[in-house]
Design a protein around this motif. Sequence first.
Motif, PDB file in Angstrom:
ATOM      1  N   CYS A 119      10.214  -6.605 -26.010  1.00 21.51           N
ATOM      2  CA  CYS A 119      10.226  -7.687 -27.008  1.00 21.51           C
ATOM      3  C   CYS A 119       8.924  -7.588 -27.771  1.00 21.51           C
ATOM      4  O   CYS A 119       7.780  -7.702 -27.298  1.00 21.51           O
ATOM      5  CB  CYS A 119      10.269  -8.854 -26.394  1.00 21.51           C
ATOM      6  SG  CYS A 119      10.180 -10.338 -27.750  1.00 21.51           S
ATOM      7  N   THR A 121       6.962  -9.396 -30.964  1.00 26.42           N
ATOM      8  CA  THR A 121       7.130 -10.469 -32.023  1.00 26.42           C
ATOM      9  C   THR A 121       5.632 -10.526 -32.825  1.00 26.42           C
ATOM     10  O   THR A 121       5.698 -11.622 -33.692  1.00 26.42           O
ATOM     11  CB  THR A 121       7.581 -11.781 -31.406  1.00 26.42           C
ATOM     12  OG1 THR A 121       6.495 -12.127 -30.374  1.00 26.42           O
ATOM     13  CG2 THR A 121       9.060 -11.630 -30.797  1.00 26.42           C
ATOM     14  N   THR A 122       4.928  -9.891 -32.422  1.00 25.00           N
ATOM     15  CA  THR A 122       3.663  -9.867 -33.365  1.00 25.00           C
ATOM     16  C   THR A 122       3.025  -8.419 -33.610  1.00 25.00           C
ATOM     17  O   THR A 122       1.642  -7.961 -33.556  1.00 25.00           O
ATOM     18  CB  THR A 122       2.442 -10.506 -32.901  1.00 25.00           C
ATOM     19  OG1 THR A 122       2.069 -10.115 -31.136  1.00 25.00           O
ATOM     20  CG2 THR A 122       2.934 -12.358 -32.339  1.00 25.00           C
ATOM     21  N   THR A 140      14.297  -9.759 -38.762  1.00 26.84           N
ATOM     22  CA  THR A 140      13.504 -10.044 -39.738  1.00 26.84           C
ATOM     23  C   THR A 140      13.432 -11.063 -40.692  1.00 26.84           C
ATOM     24  O   THR A 140      12.848 -11.303 -41.667  1.00 26.84           O
ATOM     25  CB  THR A 140      12.742  -8.615 -40.251  1.00 26.84           C
ATOM     26  OG1 THR A 140      14.056  -8.294 -41.055  1.00 26.84           O
ATOM     27  CG2 THR A 140      12.310  -7.677 -39.205  1.00 26.84           C
ATOM     28  N   CYS A 297       8.948 -11.216 -37.965  1.00 29.17           N
ATOM     29  CA  CYS A 297       8.925 -10.119 -37.654  1.00 29.17           C
ATOM     30  C   CYS A 297       9.173  -9.917 -36.234  1.00 29.17           C
ATOM     31  O   CYS A 297       8.323  -9.577 -35.406  1.00 29.17           O
ATOM     32  CB  CYS A 297       7.572  -9.472 -37.906  1.00 29.17           C
ATOM     33  SG  CYS A 297       6.316 -10.378 -37.158  1.00 29.17           S
ATOM     34  N   HIS A 298      10.369 -10.498 -35.684  1.00 24.65           N
ATOM     35  CA  HIS A 298      10.936 -10.080 -34.345  1.00 24.65           C
ATOM     36  C   HIS A 298      11.646  -8.719 -34.124  1.00 24.65           C
ATOM     37  O   HIS A 298      12.684  -8.483 -34.912  1.00 24.65           O
ATOM     38  CB  HIS A 298      11.807 -11.363 -33.838  1.00 24.65           C
ATOM     39  CG  HIS A 298      11.108 -12.194 -33.725  1.00 24.65           C
ATOM     40  ND1 HIS A 298      10.313 -12.918 -34.467  1.00 24.65           N
ATOM     41  CD2 HIS A 298      11.435 -13.519 -32.758  1.00 24.65           C
ATOM     42  CE1 HIS A 298       9.704 -14.019 -33.945  1.00 24.65           C
ATOM     43  NE2 HIS A 298      10.447 -14.348 -33.161  1.00 24.65           N
ATOM     44  N   THR A 313      18.544 -14.590 -30.709  1.00 27.42           N
ATOM     45  CA  THR A 313      17.328 -14.669 -31.144  1.00 27.42           C
ATOM     46  C   THR A 313      16.480 -15.997 -31.547  1.00 27.42           C
ATOM     47  O   THR A 313      17.119 -16.540 -32.466  1.00 27.42           O
ATOM     48  CB  THR A 313      16.730 -13.544 -32.112  1.00 27.42           C
ATOM     49  OG1 THR A 313      17.330 -12.302 -31.417  1.00 27.42           O
ATOM     50  CG2 THR A 313      15.392 -13.435 -32.320  1.00 27.42           C
ATOM     51  N   GLU A 317       9.837 -16.551 -28.645  1.00 29.50           N
ATOM     52  CA  GLU A 317      10.048 -15.110 -27.956  1.00 29.50           C
ATOM     53  C   GLU A 317       8.894 -14.399 -28.058  1.00 29.50           C
ATOM     54  O   GLU A 317       8.160 -14.462 -29.289  1.00 29.50           O
ATOM     55  CB  GLU A 317      11.308 -14.444 -28.460  1.00 29.50           C
ATOM     56  CG  GLU A 317      12.510 -15.249 -27.990  1.00 29.50           C
ATOM     57  CD  GLU A 317      14.093 -14.136 -28.329  1.00 29.50           C
ATOM     58  OE1 GLU A 317      13.763 -12.889 -27.693  1.00 29.50           O
ATOM     59  OE2 GLU A 317      14.649 -14.658 -29.083  1.00 29.50           O
ATOM     60  N   GLY A 318       8.704 -13.361 -27.165  1.00 34.13           N
ATOM     61  CA  GLY A 318       7.422 -12.766 -27.169  1.00 34.13           C
ATOM     62  C   GLY A 318       6.356 -13.246 -26.886  1.00 34.13           C
ATOM     63  O   GLY A 318       6.005 -14.476 -26.542  1.00 34.13           O
ATOM     64  N   PHE A 320       4.386 -14.589 -29.124  1.00 36.62           N
ATOM     65  CA  PHE A 320       4.239 -15.245 -30.301  1.00 36.62           C
ATOM     66  C   PHE A 320       4.162 -16.760 -29.728  1.00 36.62           C
ATOM     67  O   PHE A 320       3.427 -17.605 -30.392  1.00 36.62           O
ATOM     68  CB  PHE A 320       5.839 -15.462 -31.114  1.00 36.62           C
ATOM     69  CG  PHE A 320       5.646 -16.179 -32.262  1.00 36.62           C
ATOM     70  CD1 PHE A 320       4.913 -15.839 -33.470  1.00 36.62           C
ATOM     71  CD2 PHE A 320       6.446 -17.437 -32.279  1.00 36.62           C
ATOM     72  CE1 PHE A 320       4.925 -16.619 -34.652  1.00 36.62           C
ATOM     73  CE2 PHE A 320       6.464 -18.202 -33.422  1.00 36.62           C
ATOM     74  CZ  PHE A 320       5.813 -17.987 -34.817  1.00 36.62           C
TER      75      PHE A 320
END
Length: 322
Positions: A119, A121-122, A140, A297-298, A313, A317-318, A320
């Motif tokens: 994953c 996400t940044t 996205t 921006c995942h 999603t 997540e991630g 983030f």
Amino acid sequence: MPETTFQEYQDSPAERAALLAFLQRPRGLEPIQGSWEERLAHWWDENPFSHLHPYRGRVLMHRNQIVGYGGSIPTSYALEGRQVPAIVATTLDVSPEFPQAGLSILLKMRSLSLETPLCLTTPIPKLRQTLLKMGALAETQVLRRYFPMGHLAKFSRWPRLDATVRLTTRVQDVLSISRPYQKTDRLEKWHTPESLRWQLSTPTRQQTFIGAIDSSGTLHSFLILTPHHARGLPAWEILEAFTTRDDFSELHALTSAVTRQPSLLPSKALLITTASFPGDPTWRHSPALLTREQQVCHYFLMPESLREVPKHTVMAEGDFVV
């Protein structure tokens, strides 16, 4: 022996001290909030999923000194009622003397994704096209909805909480979760009371919990919110909405409570916003004041066995949120 080599980062007190020295160097990558010591402890020492995967990242060594690092945080997803270990990519930081090292670290992570979901996400902008070329699932675009708070919320038609549950803003009140996932036929986040407390305790982002629990302390639905600005106005964004119910009425009732009682949140705001990824019906029939599309921006690199599995999603997540 070459002066420059890539190595898997092996966490230990000595290795963590060396990594911290690199991350804290002058003109290094600054953490958004908190310190690097707090972040590493949160990712690995306090993480209830830390045992699910051993990978902690990759370092570039030059003359026995760390000059590049790409980080990793273990996490967990759910599919068909079982846990799926996964990796969150984080903190790609490379000394400017080694401009190609970041891509090499990312390629190593791609090899890990052959067996484990990854994953991101940044990701920095210049890596996003590279992720697409790698075959990443790109989430996205979201549809953002805006809901008024305070007096204007009285005119919105929301359901109310059922008498069998009560609202709580204390994650400590959660003794169990009705089940750790919402649906079995898709890949989605796996939740436990411990993982909720861990996410909410992150040093990098203010997050607030609103939950519906029954008399035994079992959690059935929750919202996680974070402060932000919407069209220049103070607002709270719902980063995640989770329910084990058959419909979304309990989530909508929690949202109604927050819009009608803004004092449930730590700071004042005029709006609540949500961001729905394509295919997510959670807020489809909610009384939004207005909607607009927004870019996010995942990205997710998936093993071959999971590439055709539906993915649920959420914004939370991630790295983030951790």
